[in-house]
Design a protein around this motif. Structure first.
Motif, PDB file in Angstrom:
ATOM      1  N   ASP A 146      35.745  50.377  18.765  1.00 36.47           N
ATOM      2  CA  ASP A 146      37.164  50.551  19.069  1.00 36.47           C
ATOM      3  C   ASP A 146      37.454  49.800  20.357  1.00 36.47           C
ATOM      4  N   TYR A 147      38.731  49.559  20.599  1.00 36.48           N
ATOM      5  CA  TYR A 147      39.120  48.916  21.851  1.00 36.48           C
ATOM      6  C   TYR A 147      38.630  49.741  23.032  1.00 36.48           C
ATOM      7  N   LYS A 148      38.224  49.062  24.089  1.00 41.52           N
ATOM      8  CA  LYS A 148      37.744  49.779  25.270  1.00 41.52           C
ATOM      9  C   LYS A 148      38.826  50.686  25.836  1.00 41.52           C
ATOM     10  N   VAL A 149      40.067  50.190  25.827  1.00 37.23           N
ATOM     11  CA  VAL A 149      41.217  50.980  26.291  1.00 37.23           C
ATOM     12  C   VAL A 149      42.266  50.941  25.186  1.00 37.23           C
ATOM     13  N   PRO A 150      42.184  51.841  24.203  1.00 40.68           N
ATOM     14  CA  PRO A 150      43.182  51.821  23.126  1.00 40.68           C
ATOM     15  C   PRO A 150      44.597  51.913  23.686  1.00 40.68           C
ATOM     16  N   GLY A 151      45.456  51.006  23.230  1.00 36.86           N
ATOM     17  CA  GLY A 151      46.823  50.979  23.730  1.00 36.86           C
ATOM     18  C   GLY A 151      46.958  50.350  25.104  1.00 36.86           C
ATOM     19  N   GLY A 152      45.849  49.827  25.653  1.00 35.23           N
ATOM     20  CA  GLY A 152      45.872  49.280  27.000  1.00 35.23           C
ATOM     21  C   GLY A 152      46.301  47.830  27.042  1.00 35.23           C
ATOM     22  N   THR A 153      46.248  47.252  28.226  1.00 35.02           N
ATOM     23  CA  THR A 153      46.621  45.857  28.411  1.00 35.02           C
ATOM     24  C   THR A 153      45.469  44.955  27.971  1.00 35.02           C
ATOM     25  N   PHE A 154      45.777  43.680  27.805  1.00 37.47           N
ATOM     26  CA  PHE A 154      44.738  42.722  27.430  1.00 37.47           C
ATOM     27  C   PHE A 154      43.657  42.669  28.505  1.00 37.47           C
ATOM     28  N   ARG A 155      44.059  42.603  29.763  1.00 36.91           N
ATOM     29  CA  ARG A 155      43.063  42.470  30.833  1.00 36.91           C
ATOM     30  C   ARG A 155      42.186  43.718  30.925  1.00 36.91           C
ATOM     31  N   GLU A 156      42.746  44.892  30.665  1.00 34.79           N
ATOM     32  CA  GLU A 156      41.921  46.107  30.665  1.00 34.79           C
ATOM     33  C   GLU A 156      40.841  46.018  29.598  1.00 34.79           C
ATOM     34  N   ASN A 157      41.187  45.512  28.426  1.00 35.76           N
ATOM     35  CA  ASN A 157      40.216  45.421  27.347  1.00 35.76           C
ATOM     36  C   ASN A 157      39.258  44.249  27.529  1.00 35.76           C
ATOM     37  N   LEU A 158      39.678  43.229  28.257  1.00 40.95           N
ATOM     38  CA  LEU A 158      38.827  42.062  28.476  1.00 40.95           C
ATOM     39  C   LEU A 158      37.938  42.216  29.703  1.00 40.95           C
ATOM     40  N   LEU A 159      38.530  42.726  30.804  1.00 42.84           N
ATOM     41  CA  LEU A 159      37.837  42.752  32.089  1.00 42.84           C
ATOM     42  C   LEU A 159      37.752  44.133  32.727  1.00 42.84           C
ATOM     43  N   GLY A 160      38.396  45.128  32.127  1.00 39.32           N
ATOM     44  CA  GLY A 160      38.336  46.473  32.674  1.00 39.32           C
ATOM     45  C   GLY A 160      39.317  46.748  33.788  1.00 39.32           C
ATOM     46  N   GLU A 161      40.243  45.822  34.061  1.00 37.22           N
ATOM     47  CA  GLU A 161      41.248  46.001  35.101  1.00 37.22           C
ATOM     48  C   GLU A 161      42.604  45.569  34.574  1.00 37.22           C
ATOM     49  N   LYS A 162      43.663  46.225  35.066  1.00 33.92           N
ATOM     50  CA  LYS A 162      44.998  45.908  34.561  1.00 33.92           C
ATOM     51  C   LYS A 162      45.561  44.648  35.200  1.00 33.92           C
ATOM     52  N   THR A 163      45.307  44.455  36.474  1.00 33.66           N
ATOM     53  CA  THR A 163      45.843  43.300  37.199  1.00 33.66           C
ATOM     54  C   THR A 163      44.705  42.368  37.609  1.00 33.66           C
ATOM     55  N   LEU A 164      45.036  41.255  38.223  1.00 35.72           N
ATOM     56  CA  LEU A 164      44.017  40.296  38.640  1.00 35.72           C
ATOM     57  C   LEU A 164      42.936  40.957  39.493  1.00 35.72           C
ATOM     58  N   ARG A 165      41.700  40.567  39.272  1.00 39.16           N
ATOM     59  CA  ARG A 165      40.600  41.051  40.099  1.00 39.16           C
ATOM     60  C   ARG A 165      40.814  40.620  41.547  1.00 39.16           C
ATOM     61  N   ASP A 166      40.274  41.377  42.467  1.00 41.67           N
ATOM     62  CA  ASP A 166      40.435  41.058  43.891  1.00 41.67           C
ATOM     63  C   ASP A 166      39.824  39.710  44.259  1.00 41.67           C
ATOM     64  N   ASP A 167      38.805  39.257  43.507  1.00 44.61           N
ATOM     65  CA  ASP A 167      38.156  37.994  43.857  1.00 44.61           C
ATOM     66  C   ASP A 167      38.804  36.785  43.169  1.00 44.61           C
ATOM     67  N   HIS A 168      39.888  37.014  42.469  1.00 46.15           N
ATOM     68  CA  HIS A 168      40.595  35.905  41.821  1.00 46.15           C
ATOM     69  C   HIS A 168      41.546  35.249  42.820  1.00 46.15           C
ATOM     70  N   TYR A 169      41.655  33.946  42.743  1.00 48.33           N
ATOM     71  CA  TYR A 169      42.522  33.204  43.666  1.00 48.33           C
ATOM     72  C   TYR A 169      43.953  33.744  43.658  1.00 48.33           C
ATOM     73  N   GLY A 170      44.459  34.088  42.495  1.00 48.06           N
ATOM     74  CA  GLY A 170      45.837  34.574  42.403  1.00 48.06           C
ATOM     75  C   GLY A 170      46.071  35.865  43.176  1.00 48.06           C
ATOM     76  N   ALA A 171      45.002  36.642  43.384  1.00 51.64           N
ATOM     77  CA  ALA A 171      45.152  37.906  44.106  1.00 51.64           C
ATOM     78  C   ALA A 171      45.489  37.677  45.575  1.00 51.64           C
ATOM     79  N   THR A 172      45.235  36.479  46.095  1.00 51.55           N
ATOM     80  CA  THR A 172      45.568  36.207  47.504  1.00 51.55           C
ATOM     81  C   THR A 172      47.077  36.151  47.734  1.00 51.55           C
ATOM     82  N   PHE A 173      47.853  36.098  46.658  1.00 47.77           N
ATOM     83  CA  PHE A 173      49.310  36.009  46.787  1.00 47.77           C
ATOM     84  C   PHE A 173      49.995  37.371  46.671  1.00 47.77           C
TER      85      PHE A 173
END
Length: 460
Positions: A420-447
């Motif tokens: 089953d989906y890791k987070v049924p009904g969750g966001t794509f990133r939650e099911n792909l990476l386990g987090e809803k928003t950008l990871r802290d180590d992602h360049y985009g998080a600096t903004f």
């Protein structure tokens, strides 16, 4: 691809059971989405580009006559309908940075992210054909490295709009006080850069993921650098697990050099399997695919991908490349094709190349039972360190139904596919990476929003 007719497997739309001629209807996409949701598929990935490939014979006519990779619908318009009939499957939409504007694209993806409940992704590409440039008001395409330099500046702008403009607590919608959105927590971005100047607030309030999941597919030096900085998921065009292993290892190392967790990049090579309930059934399906394949359309597809016009060569004579400046590049493709299936070395005719392109080209195209196809995928998982597969179809919806009903149960039995989906009904990133928003180590998080800022102003 949202094109009426063929995409990866030219000519198969002629089959009476195939639904590819209905790709201009909502029902085609809602049926596909429901099937993917039942199969617990991670996402439906839409390839897309402008104009079409007009290299073969100097014209788009071959592709048009073959109904192959033409009659493109805009995938943006399809995703909302697909999301409305599903609960979990996500949707990746291709959009170019070359001729889009950051402000408009940021608004489009924020809208999709809201309407899908956070189940959307952006496949970031740059345009590479002169025909796309001319259709969009330019004389010719800009240089390869400059396109990536421009894309990098584009990303700075959209990150600012998605991450910096609205505070996480800016949305009040308080019926008691009457305060809707707290203007003190919504700021203009002020961007002055080489390619883009933008002054304004994001037009859309923060969506569930804020920034959509970011796909990318470039493997050139500039593309690798871009992916290591921005991509969360990478689509691979590799012919065998050995080639994929090196590409993945290099990209993970480049991501680590950027301060990112290398395992946070997810890799998805393309597969185009033909799956039968028995070996005989798979063989019969393969033979039917060969009988319906259009090798000339496959050649025109190859010419479009490479920019090399092969129309000058007789279809059934070995190609004499001695007078071509691109001879070495074509020979490298031939070697890769032979290596991909362990084929014996023999002379390549245009028809032979066209048939290979008509049935998957450089991608792995295993033919067999679900167990036999799963063996191939398991080899890639264990040897190349892939995270999943981007599955293309031979026929619609037959290929997808075989994946859902035959292949996935086999992969589940092997422990290679979730139940089953890791987070049924969750966001794509939650099911792909386990987090809803950008990871802290992602360049985009600096903004991300900073309360002390009165405005968000960066160059780039």
């Amino acid at each position: 691809m949202a094109c009426v007719g063929g995409y990866m497997a030219s000519g198969q739309w002629k089959r009476p059971e195939d639904t590819s001629t209905t790709k201009d209807t909502i029902k085609y996409y809602t049926d596909l989405a429901r099937l993917a949701d039942r199969g617990k598929i991670s996402a439906i990935f839409f390839a897309d580009w402008f104009v079409g490939f007009d290299v073969y014979g100097g014209s788009l006519d071959t592709m048009l006559n073959a109904a192959h990779q033409v009659a493109h619908l805009d995938p943006y318009a399809l995703v909302s309908a697909m999301a409305a009939v599903t609960n979990n499957v996500s949707f990746a939409v291709t959009q170019s940075t070359t001729y889009s504007t950051p402000y408009v694209l940021a608004r489009q993806f924020s809208t999709l992210d809201h309407l899908t409940g956070g189940r959307c992704a952006w496949n970031i590409v740059t345009c590479f054909t002169d025909s796309s440039a001319q259709a969009l008001g330019h004389d010719k395409i800009m240089g390869h490295d400059e396109r990536y330099d421009m894309a990098d500046g584009f990303m700075d702008v959209v990150y600012k709009l998605w991450e910096s403009s609205w505070s996480p607590d800016s949305v009040e919608l308080d019926r008691t006080t009457g305060l809707g959105f707290d203007a003190q927590k919504i700021k203009k971005i002020e961007h002055r850069g080489k390619y883009f100047n933008v002054s304004g607030r994001s037009q859309v309030h923060p969506s569930p993921q804020r920034t959509p999941v970011l796909f990318q597919a470039g493997t050139s030096k500039s593309g690798t650098s871009f992916a290591a900085k921005h991509a969360e998921a990478i689509f691979l065009n590799t012919v065998n697990p050995q080639q994929a292993k090196k590409t993945i290892s290099d990209l993970r190392a480049a991501a680590a050099a950027n301060g990112r967790d290398p395992q946070s990049l997810k890799f998805f090579p393309c597969f185009m399997p033909i799956i039968g309930r028995t070996p005989e059934d798979a063989k019969e399906k393969h033979e039917r695919a060969i009988a319906n394949a259009d090798p000339v359309a496959g050649l025109a597809q190859f010419s479009g991908y490479t920019g090399i016009d092969l129309a000058k060569f007789p279809l059934d004579e070995p190609m004499d490349l001695s007078g071509m400046s691109q001879a070495m590049a074509i020979q490298a493709v031939f070697r890769a094709l032979e290596a991909s299936e362990g084929e014996e070395k023999r002379l390549w005719t245009p028809r032979r190349l066209g048939m290979r392109m008509a049935l998957g080209g450089l991608h792995p195209c295993p033919v067999g039972t679900a167990s036999q196809v799963a063996d191939v995928m398991q080899e890639w998982i264990e040897e190349a360190d892939i995270d999943g597969c981007n599955i293309s179809s031979v026929t619609n919806p037959g290929s997808w139904e075989d994946v859902v009903h035959l292949l996935i149960p086999e992969l589940q039995r092997r422990g290679l596919y979730w139940d089953d989906y890791k987070v049924p009904g969750g966001t794509f990133r939650e099911n792909l990476l386990g987090e809803k928003t950008l990871r802290d180590d992602h360049y985009g998080a600096t903004f991300r929003w900073k309360h002390e800022d009165k405005a968000v102003s960066f160059g780039g």
